[in-house]
Design an enzyme around this catalytic site. Structure first.
Site, PDB file in Angstrom:
ATOM      1  N   ARG A 167      -8.185  15.647   1.933  1.00 59.51           N
ATOM      2  CA  ARG A 167      -6.970  16.193   2.572  1.00 59.51           C
ATOM      3  C   ARG A 167      -5.807  16.221   1.581  1.00 59.51           C
ATOM      4  NH1 ARG A 167      -8.980  13.273   6.572  1.00 59.51           N
ATOM      5  NH2 ARG A 167      -7.506  11.543   6.461  1.00 59.51           N
TER       6      ARG A 167
ATOM      7  N   HIS B 163       0.820  -1.202   0.000  1.00 56.61           N
ATOM      8  CA  HIS B 163       0.000   0.000   0.000  1.00 56.61           C
ATOM      9  C   HIS B 163       0.863   1.264   0.000  1.00 56.61           C
ATOM     10  CE1 HIS B 163      -3.890   1.930   0.609  1.00 56.61           C
ATOM     11  NE2 HIS B 163      -3.318   2.724   1.479  1.00 56.61           N
TER      12      HIS B 163
ATOM     13  N   TYR C 254       4.330   0.623  -3.067  1.00 53.30           N
ATOM     14  CA  TYR C 254       4.078   0.362  -4.489  1.00 53.30           C
ATOM     15  C   TYR C 254       5.127  -0.572  -5.073  1.00 53.30           C
ATOM     16  CZ  TYR C 254       0.565   4.052  -4.596  1.00 53.30           C
ATOM     17  OH  TYR C 254      -0.552   4.804  -4.372  1.00 53.30           O
TER      18      TYR C 254
ATOM     19  N   SER D  29      -4.404  -0.275  -5.999  1.00 58.08           N
ATOM     20  CA  SER D  29      -4.985  -1.118  -4.964  1.00 58.08           C
ATOM     21  C   SER D  29      -4.902  -2.567  -5.419  1.00 58.08           C
ATOM     22  CB  SER D  29      -6.438  -0.720  -4.703  1.00 58.08           C
ATOM     23  OG  SER D  29      -7.037  -1.657  -3.835  1.00 58.08           O
TER      24      SER D  29
ATOM     25  N   GLY E  46      -2.174   9.168  -9.192  1.00 57.30           N
ATOM     26  CA  GLY E  46      -2.817   7.870  -9.258  1.00 57.30           C
ATOM     27  C   GLY E  46      -2.612   7.072  -7.994  1.00 57.30           C
TER      28      GLY E  46
ATOM     29  N   SER F  37      -8.208   4.759  -3.723  1.00 58.49           N
ATOM     30  CA  SER F  37      -9.106   3.669  -3.335  1.00 58.49           C
ATOM     31  C   SER F  37      -9.277   3.618  -1.816  1.00 58.49           C
ATOM     32  CB  SER F  37      -8.505   2.344  -3.794  1.00 58.49           C
ATOM     33  OG  SER F  37      -7.290   2.125  -3.120  1.00 58.49           O
ATOM     34  N   HIS F  38     -10.431   3.165  -1.371  1.00 57.48           N
ATOM     35  CA  HIS F  38     -10.613   2.769   0.024  1.00 57.48           C
ATOM     36  C   HIS F  38     -11.418   1.475   0.038  1.00 57.48           C
ATOM     37  CE1 HIS F  38     -10.261   4.696   4.226  1.00 57.48           C
ATOM     38  NE2 HIS F  38      -9.072   4.503   3.722  1.00 57.48           N
ATOM     39  N   ASN F  39     -10.919   0.506  -0.735  1.00 62.80           N
ATOM     40  CA  ASN F  39     -11.669  -0.723  -0.986  1.00 62.80           C
ATOM     41  C   ASN F  39     -11.756  -1.633   0.230  1.00 62.80           C
ATOM     42  OD1 ASN F  39     -11.564   0.273  -3.567  1.00 62.80           O
ATOM     43  ND2 ASN F  39      -9.934  -1.111  -4.237  1.00 62.80           N
TER      44      ASN F  39
END
Lengths: 228, 745
Positions: free
Chosen positions: B117, B50, B53, B537, B534, B95-97
């Site tokens: 933010r 996360h 990368y 996820s 970008g 993303s906040h999957n």
């Protein structure tokens, strides 16, 4: 007309009301900070939409205790004009300047959309430029807009011509099917007995800019400026 | 080194932190000693997928990120693109999957908070939010719970902060039933010469903490987002943070106020991995070090250790670096907004992050070792075995129906095509008076306050196409997103992407990823649009079942003249209807096949980027010259659905009489999803000019019929095949999703 727009920390329609009064109508307009205790003389004070102090409790329940509200209550009781829009309406009922309460929408969900409003009374400085029974198209955006008063108070409001706006359809018919939030009697806007204080859930400041196809919000601001 | 005795760093503890034995050995080599527990935790989050990368970075490097308008490309909190008049747009999608699957309301809400933010950290006031959401099939009760929870969470957070949620997309497919996607886009506007970066510059400058107090919530959120789901996933609920939009609102206003000063040196949001990533990233970008006194961090609860404080992901917190001597002035502004604030440290010159707790040293790590020390990760790739089989299918085996009425009704009532008004009506999409085109058209159009300009924004991804061919699918996502922006009158100026994939340790998933990034990069190159920000996820996989590859694309377009925007719906009876672009036999991956109950197979529609460019250019010029009344992209459901939507998605409902002449098989003509097609309407006086333009542009164009009447009538080669009451069709389209939303079982 000298206007003041109150800024609670969670107000978020404050810029919109300020923009309409100052830039579209060219009125002298000032910000009023929620921590201020003294109010200079104004011709109109707007309590704008938003989430005054987060509103995790009932909307407006904390705002009524803010320093500026003491001064605004005094100003309103002396006949000063106060327009409460959305969260501003919720603050007006919490602080006792208007009767009743605003409950969670019947759908239990936030609702943001254009609705139609029937003008019930044009005997107020906020609606003086409207025909009685005229229909305005103005958006709502709230989670707690279900107006409630007990039957006796409702009767008194009707007798005193204090119900100013009701949710209706485009033809002006107002019944349960035109009620977006479960308000008693489809009430969208209420005034005090002297008609210097108006609370309304719909947002006239959202449809006053000539850029938009819908501009019925101008009737409210035109009325205010005409009657000042 | 901590005041409380630490557990020994056993193999089990190291594994619990998601670190392999090789990675642990690497840490020992870099430090020349064993880390303590807090330091281990820091490596764990900073080297997680996360934050680091590590799987994706080698591929992302290939994307085109530069252009004359680009002020800031990837690597900062968000991308920044110049729009003239001294202004810039700042935007990103993220993303906040994983959190949203575990706790839909808070997961989605904090996703909105986090991306906002990222935008105001750079000095921009957020103007618009969009969401790209993916769920399983709505027939599953658990999907309805997740769907309602996510929408309520977005609504609760965005509405309270007062940033309008103006659009997005929502799709339902069984592949997401164990892994929903919540991708949130935010855009803000700032002065081009007042962009703030996350840099801890200036040795001796104070480091200020501002925002909510630090609690124990969200510890290891970043690690949680770097692993697959299993049966115990729901037990991870405590790793999901809880959002407080009111504090976010205070933070927003206070930040924008303090950023008017000329003594703010750097600012960074405490997002994933909290204070850890904020301090390491800020120090790394400046090439300096940071010393922190953890005893000064405002805490929500007693007994928090250095480990807890460094790894907390409590929301609504930021770090500021200001010039020496300005700290009291800065803190006075924060206190005016009733925010917690403290000087927690200072910038140092030694390239280390040093922190103390209870007066004793707790952390002593070289910045470079943590930020750049992770083992290189070149994941193997392998073309998935399923591809040959699914791509071999053709429509020849499929019977062609006599009429299109029944299928049109089914498609209009399917959740992927049906009106999403019951969702966006829960979002305040008008606050701040900039939303020129309300949600429900191809792209949202918002004005740039104080100027004559506007911005068109669209997010898109057809993951069914991406499953069948990730390269072509990613290209299609960019092309469609640009087409939507163009149909609204915008000229695409920048792209941001959110790449949602399965487990990268599986070579087939990694192949999908590599192909999608190549497709995305190649098309952006041809279209000459930079990718400026970008998010990736991975691990969107449950018990070995991965989602379809979903490279969500958001395109931002500029309108120099805000009065020249266009909407997708017909404007008046009597207007003529035309189609720019050609229809081919493209049924692979279509919604039509899905409605027939066919498995997902076939080749996705082929995209010719040069044709696509010419179609878009022609449409944009027609809009700018005021020659057309409406423009609507043909996508899911094909031409028939695009025509029907043009009839009833606006304020008024119109019928239409359509005559098609074609030798393409009937179902492909009506419902196939060929790219590069736009349905337009225009007054008769414009017909010849539009035909001439099409010829000049070497683009196919056909006049299809006229707006008017109360019916939706389509004939193919003079043979009637659809004839329905338009209000009845409108009702199917409007009510389908509302019905699901109301189901409580």
């Amino acid at each position: 007309m000298k206007c003041g727009v109150v800024v609670f920390p969670g107000s978020n329609c404050d810029h919109d009301s300020y923009h309409v009064l100052k830039h579209l109508y060219g009125q002298e307009t000032h910000w009023i900070w929620h921590k201020d205790q003294v109010l200079e003389p104004f011709d109109l004070i707007v309590l704008p939409g938003g989430f005054s102090y987060g509103d995790y409790l009932r909307p407006g329940a904390i705002a009524r205790f803010s320093p500026i509200m003491k001064a605004i209550i005094k100003y309103a009781n002396a006949g000063g004009r106060v327009l409460g829009i959305c969260n501003g309406f919720q603050i007006l009922v919490e602080s006792g300047l208007l009767p009743g309460a605003l409950r969670r929408n019947a759908s239990q969900k936030f609702i943001c959309k254009y609705v139609h409003l029937r003008v019930e009374s044009n005997q107020t400085p906020y609606t003086s430029r409207c025909e009685k029974n005229a229909v305005l198209k103005i958006p709502v955006a709230h989670a707690d807009g279900g107006y409630f008063v007990e039957p006796e108070t409702l009767k008194a409001l009707e007798d005193q011509d204090r119900i100013i706006l009701r949710y209706s359809d485009a033809a002006g018919r107002s019944d349960a099917t035109t009620n977006p939030n479960g308000s008693v009697g489809q009430i969208a806007g209420v005034a005090n007995a002297e008609k210097n204080v108006l609370g309304m859930m719909p947002h006239p400041e959202r449809c006053a800019d000539p850029l938009w196809p819908d501009r019925d919000g101008r009737y409210i601001f035109d009325s205010l400026i005409h009657s000042s | 080194m901590n005041s409380t005795p630490e557990p020994p760093l056993t193999e089990a503890l190291i594994a619990e932190h998601g670190l392999t034995p090789a990675e642990y050995q690497r840490i020992q080599e870099l430090l020349g000693r064993d880390p303590n527990l807090t330091e281990l935790g820091i490596f764990s989050v900073m080297w997680s997928e996360h934050c680091s990368y590590k799987s994706s970075r080698p591929h992302l490097k290939t994307l085109p990120t530069e252009g004359p308008r680009v002020i800031q490309g990837p690597g900062e909190n968000a991308g920044v693109v110049d729009i003239g008049d001294g202004l810039a747009v700042v935007f990103k999608i993220e993303s906040h999957n994983h959190p949203s699957f575990i706790e839909p309301h808070q997961g989605a809400a904090t996703g909105v908070g986090g991306i906002m933010r990222d935008i105001f950290t750079m000095g921009a006031r957020p103007l618009a939010l969009l969401d790209s959401l993916r769920f399983g099939e709505l027939s599953e009760p658990h999907t309805r719970y997740l769907f309602n929870g996510v929408v309520a969470g977005i609504s609760a957070y965005g509405n309270c902060v007062g940033v309008p949620t103006v659009g997005g997309d929502i799709y339902f497919d069984a592949c997401y039933s164990g892994n929903i996607l919540v991708n949130v886009f935010c855009l803000g506007v700032a002065r081009a010469d007042k962009i703030f970066l996350g840099k801890a510059g200036g040795v001796g400058n104070p480091i200020l903490y501002v925002g909510a107090k630090t609690g124990r919530d969200g510890i290891h959120g970043a690690s949680m987002a770097s692993a697959e789901f299993d049966d115990a996933t729901e037990e991870k609920r405590p790793t999901v943070q809880v959002g407080d939009p009111f504090t976010e609102k205070l933070l927003l206003e206070a930040c924008l106020e303090i950023m008017k000063k000329d003594w703010v040196v750097g600012v960074q949001d405490m997002g994933a991995a909290g204070l850890t990533s904020a301090s390491f990233e800020m120090a790394d970008r400046a090439g300096l070090g940071i010393a922190i006194d953890l005893d000064r961090v405002p805490l929500r609860e007693d007994g928090m250790t250095a480990y807890d404080i460094m790894l907390s992901e409590s929301q609504e917190r930021m770090v500021f670096v200001v010039e020496q001597g300005r700290e009291e002035e800065a803190m006075a502004i924060f206190r005016r907004w009733d925010l917690d604030t403290a000087v927690i440290g200072q910038v140092t010159d030694d390239g280390f992050l040093r922190a103390s707790k209870d007066g004793r040293p707790a952390i002593n790590l070289p910045i470079a070792a943590v930020v750049e020390g992770a083992l290189k990760c070149e994941r193997p790739t392998r073309r998935p075995a399923y591809l040959d089989e699914v791509q071999a299918w053709t429509a020849e085996s499929l019977a062609i129906p006599d009429r299109g009425d029944a299928m049109l009704k089914e498609l209009l009532g399917s959740p992927n095509i049906a009106s999403k008004h019951s969702v966006y009506e829960q979002y305040d999409h008008m606050v701040r008076l900039n939303t020129l085109v309300l949600p429900g058209s191809d792209a949202t159009v918002i004005r740039v306050p104080g100027t004559q300009k506007a911005l068109a924004i669209s997010v898109d991804c057809n993951s069914r196409f991406c499953y069948l061919d990730p390269y072509a699918g990613a290209q299609a996502a960019v092309a469609e997103s640009c087409r939507n922006v163009v149909c609204s009158g915008g000229e695409p100026i920048g792209v941001t992407n959110c790449l949602n994939f399965g487990n990268p340790e599986n070579p087939e998933i990694m192949w999908q990823f590599e192909q999608a990034v190549r497709g995305l990069g190649d098309l952006c190159q041809i279209f000459d649009i930079p990718v400026v920000s970008g998010n990736v996820s991975l691990y969107n996989e449950t018990k070995g079942e991965a989602i379809y590859p979903t490279p969500t694309i958001a395109v931002v377009g500029l309108l120099e003249d805000l009065t020249r925007y266009c909407t997708q719906w017909f404007k008046a009876a009597g207007h003529e209807i035309g189609l720019i672009g050609a229809t081919r036999e493209d049924l692979g991956g279509s919604e039509y096949l899905k409605q027939l109950g066919e498995p997902l197979r076939g080749k996705p529609p082929a995209l010719n980027p040069e044709v696509e460019k010419r179609v878009q250019r022609m449409c944009l010029e027609l809009i700018r010259e005021g020659r057309i009344e409406s423009a609507h992209d043909c996508s899911e459901g094909g031409l028939a659905v695009a025509l029907a939507e043009s009839c009833f998605s606006g304020p008024e409902v119109f019928g239409a009489v359509i005559g098609l002449a074609s030798d393409v098989r009937q179902d492909a003509l009506l419902f196939g999803e060929s790219h590069s097609r736009i349905v337009i309407s225009f007054t008769s006086g414009q017909r010849e000019e539009i035909q001439a333009r099409a010829q000049q542009s070497a683009v196919e164009f056909a006049v299809l019929g006229k707006v008017g009447g109360s019916r939706f009538q389509v004939a193919i080669n003079h043979q009637g095949c659809i004839d329905q009451d338009i209000r009845m069709l409108a009702d199917i389209w409007k009510q389908a999703l509302t019905r699901y939303g109301k189901r409580l079982d």
